[in-house]
Design a protein around this motif. Sequence first.
Motif, PDB file in Angstrom:
ATOM      1  N   GLN A 130       0.812  -1.051  -0.204  1.00 37.10           N
ATOM      2  CA  GLN A 130      -0.129  -0.005  -0.144  1.00 37.10           C
ATOM      3  C   GLN A 130       0.582   1.337   0.241  1.00 37.10           C
ATOM      4  N   ALA A 131       1.598   1.258   0.876  1.00 41.04           N
ATOM      5  CA  ALA A 131       3.042   2.460   0.773  1.00 41.04           C
ATOM      6  C   ALA A 131       3.596   2.485  -0.553  1.00 41.04           C
ATOM      7  N   LEU A 132       4.165   2.034  -1.006  1.00 36.87           N
ATOM      8  CA  LEU A 132       4.840   1.661  -2.582  1.00 36.87           C
ATOM      9  C   LEU A 132       3.651   2.419  -3.336  1.00 36.87           C
ATOM     10  N   PRO A 188      -8.593  -2.801   5.317  1.00 38.38           N
ATOM     11  CA  PRO A 188      -8.576  -4.225   5.177  1.00 38.38           C
ATOM     12  C   PRO A 188      -7.840  -4.279   4.586  1.00 38.38           C
ATOM     13  N   GLY A 189      -6.759  -5.625   3.637  1.00 39.60           N
ATOM     14  CA  GLY A 189      -5.620  -5.680   3.475  1.00 39.60           C
ATOM     15  C   GLY A 189      -5.603  -5.774   2.089  1.00 39.60           C
ATOM     16  N   ILE A 190      -5.975  -4.709   1.339  1.00 42.10           N
ATOM     17  CA  ILE A 190      -5.848  -4.831  -0.056  1.00 42.10           C
ATOM     18  C   ILE A 190      -4.823  -4.516  -0.421  1.00 42.10           C
ATOM     19  N   GLY A 191      -3.548  -5.060   0.106  1.00 38.07           N
ATOM     20  CA  GLY A 191      -2.855  -5.571  -1.224  1.00 38.07           C
ATOM     21  C   GLY A 191      -2.384  -6.758  -1.176  1.00 38.07           C
ATOM     22  N   ASP A 192      -3.197  -7.643   0.055  1.00 37.12           N
ATOM     23  CA  ASP A 192      -3.168  -8.741  -0.669  1.00 37.12           C
ATOM     24  C   ASP A 192      -4.493  -9.048  -1.049  1.00 37.12           C
ATOM     25  N   LEU A 193      -5.521  -8.204  -1.160  1.00 34.86           N
ATOM     26  CA  LEU A 193      -7.039  -9.537  -0.809  1.00 34.86           C
ATOM     27  C   LEU A 193      -7.093  -9.348  -2.647  1.00 34.86           C
ATOM     28  N   MET A 250      -1.559   4.349   0.130  1.00 38.31           N
ATOM     29  CA  MET A 250      -1.709   5.495   1.535  1.00 38.31           C
ATOM     30  C   MET A 250      -1.389   7.256   1.564  1.00 38.31           C
ATOM     31  N   GLU A 251      -0.768   7.390   0.244  1.00 39.08           N
ATOM     32  CA  GLU A 251      -0.376   8.573   0.384  1.00 39.08           C
ATOM     33  C   GLU A 251      -1.782   9.509   0.013  1.00 39.08           C
TER      34      GLU A 251
END
Length: 406
Positions: A150-152, A171-176, A156-157
Amino acid sequence: MGALSNLRVLDLTQVLAGPYCTMLLADLGADVVKIERPGGDLIRSNPPFVDDPEAEAYGGYFQSVNRGKKSIELDFGDEDDRADFLSLVEEADVVVENYRAGTMEKYDLGYETLRERNPQLIYSSIRGFGDPRTGETDRQGQPSFDLIAQALGGVMEITGQADGPPTKVGPGIGDLFTATLNCIGILAAVNHRAQTGEGQYVDTGMYDSMLSFTERAVYQQSYTDEPPTRQGNSHPTLFPYNAFETADGYAVVAAFNDNHWAALCEAMDRPDLAEAYPTAADRLANREALREELAAWAADRTNEELVGTLEGRVPAAPVQNTEEIFDDPHVHARDMLVPVEQPGADADVEIAGTPIKMTETPPRPRGRAPLLDEHREEILDEAAVETKSDAEDADVDPDSETTADD
């Protein structure tokens, strides 16, 4: 019978992204065999538990994304276990793993090795930064989690209040989201194989997926040459499209088109606003003053009053917590809460259902998550029978076979 009931998937994944991908396949009917390292998936012991963590086989985290799978425990450092795995690969349709790049190769179980055993195999990986086979970068081999992606990836920005810090999505959208895209890739590969007989490698990186997820920020950067940043719950190009505090919570209103704006102004008894700001451009240019007007109107009403006034005419909804979701008749009518057994507890628990609805082969969670190594005998016995059958077929004298022409 599910739509994917003809597929066997070997699931080498753990934690969230990989298990969610294979969970989707299991809900759709695939026979998913979860191959767990010694001791099992890292998240088996993660809370919450119903009552007693010592008595219960696993917590809610594992239950939610591993429902309907089988489990066998294998140690790839053990020669016999590697041989058992390769026997399963020979009859599998799909292998999914989410190790760091190069991990499977350490055990001589990489894609090229498995493809020799099964040329039609679809091999799929989920990694933080993708696999060198599809595009090599200096980030590959680094560990990654949802927060890193999410950061990269820019999420998040552009998330959080304008005067607050960058904020991850709950939610863990980077995973999901990565898992969902990977599932789509697998199904596309299955379709390609049905047409050509060819297997292939499917690769989905978390960083790449988050970049795709922030597509709006990407085109904004390209068009304006300025990096977009946080705007709270508002939209960069539409207004009103926001959350407003009410007398007992928060509600969202999306009335950015002209008809919805007119209906909103009528409900507010403010025809002057409809007349003064008739176009989307007018409303966007004066968003701060209009936001104050809407905020003052919302603050005098409860969620029920605000939504009841607008419902059916203007898109609006309360911001619900999970307790309210559990009480929502829509959720139950759509089978979006599913009871499953919690081993070791004298109770069922509820997990999220599948949002994919199909009339002929409806997906559904197919039972609780497995106990560690629960299906060893069943799986290895099946593999032995299939190997014996293949060997017998290979020993048949082709001159003695009856053909269609006979």
